[in-house]
Design a protein around this motif. Structure first.
Motif, short mmCIF file in Angstrom:
data_model
loop_
_atom_site.label_atom_id
_atom_site.label_comp_id
_atom_site.label_asym_id
_atom_site.label_seq_id
_atom_site.Cartn_x
_atom_site.Cartn_y
_atom_site.Cartn_z
N HIS A 25 0.82 -1.21 0.00
CA HIS A 25 0.00 0.00 0.00
C HIS A 25 0.86 1.26 0.00
O HIS A 25 0.47 2.27 -0.59
N SER A 26 2.00 1.19 0.62
CA SER A 26 2.91 2.34 0.60
C SER A 26 3.40 2.60 -0.82
O SER A 26 3.42 3.76 -1.28
N SER A 29 0.48 3.90 -3.02
CA SER A 29 0.20 5.28 -2.68
C SER A 29 1.21 6.21 -3.34
O SER A 29 0.84 7.23 -3.93
N ASP A 33 0.44 8.99 -6.25
CA ASP A 33 0.80 10.36 -5.93
C ASP A 33 1.73 10.93 -7.00
O ASP A 33 1.56 12.07 -7.44
N ARG A 87 -4.34 8.54 -1.65
CA ARG A 87 -4.81 8.68 -0.26
C ARG A 87 -5.43 7.38 0.24
O ARG A 87 -5.24 6.99 1.40
N HIS A 89 -4.71 4.23 -0.63
CA HIS A 89 -3.67 3.24 -0.29
C HIS A 89 -2.89 3.66 0.94
O HIS A 89 -2.47 2.82 1.73
N ASN A 90 -2.71 4.96 1.12
CA ASN A 90 -2.01 5.42 2.31
C ASN A 90 -2.84 5.11 3.56
O ASN A 90 -2.31 4.68 4.59
N ASP A 91 -4.16 5.32 3.48
CA ASP A 91 -5.03 4.98 4.60
C ASP A 91 -5.05 3.48 4.88
O ASP A 91 -5.06 3.06 6.03
N ARG A 93 -2.64 1.40 4.27
CA ARG A 93 -1.35 1.03 4.86
C ARG A 93 -1.35 1.34 6.35
O ARG A 93 -0.88 0.56 7.15
N ARG A 94 -1.90 2.47 6.73
CA ARG A 94 -1.93 2.85 8.15
C ARG A 94 -2.86 1.97 8.96
O ARG A 94 -2.63 1.72 10.13
#
Length: 96
Positions: A25-26, A29, A33, A87, A89-91, A93-94
């Protein structure tokens, strides 16, 4: 003792899967981006080229190619939604 070893092995496997998901996911993202930034850059360059060519005698093919490039990249960015995908994929990943 053997049950403890199996639990440790299962925990390692689960942690590996979680870390792999985070890396995936990082990277996704970052990819979306970067793509979003490229399309924004193309829009800025294409728009400024169009404005600059208004007062000058620019070749017609240059204006057509610039306009087609901007339209194509902007349409791809709009359809794919690269900013939102980054956004998302960043979410994800978190959250893992």
């Amino acid at each position: 003792m053997e049950a403890r070893g199996e639990l440790k092995q299962q925990r390692c496997e689960i942690m590996w899967a979680v870390q792999r998901s985070q890396r995936y996911h990082s990277r996704r993202s970052a990819f979306f981006d970067r793509w979003h930034k490229v399309t924004l850059l193309a829009g800025i360059l294409g728009g400024s080229a169009a404005i600059a060519s208004i007062g000058k005698d620019a070749p017609t093919w240059l204006i057509l190619i610039g306009g087609a490039l901007v339209a194509t990249l902007s349409a791809m960015d709009l359809v794919v939604g690269t900013g939102g995908m980054a956004r998302k994929h960043n979410d994800l990943r978190r959250r893992v």
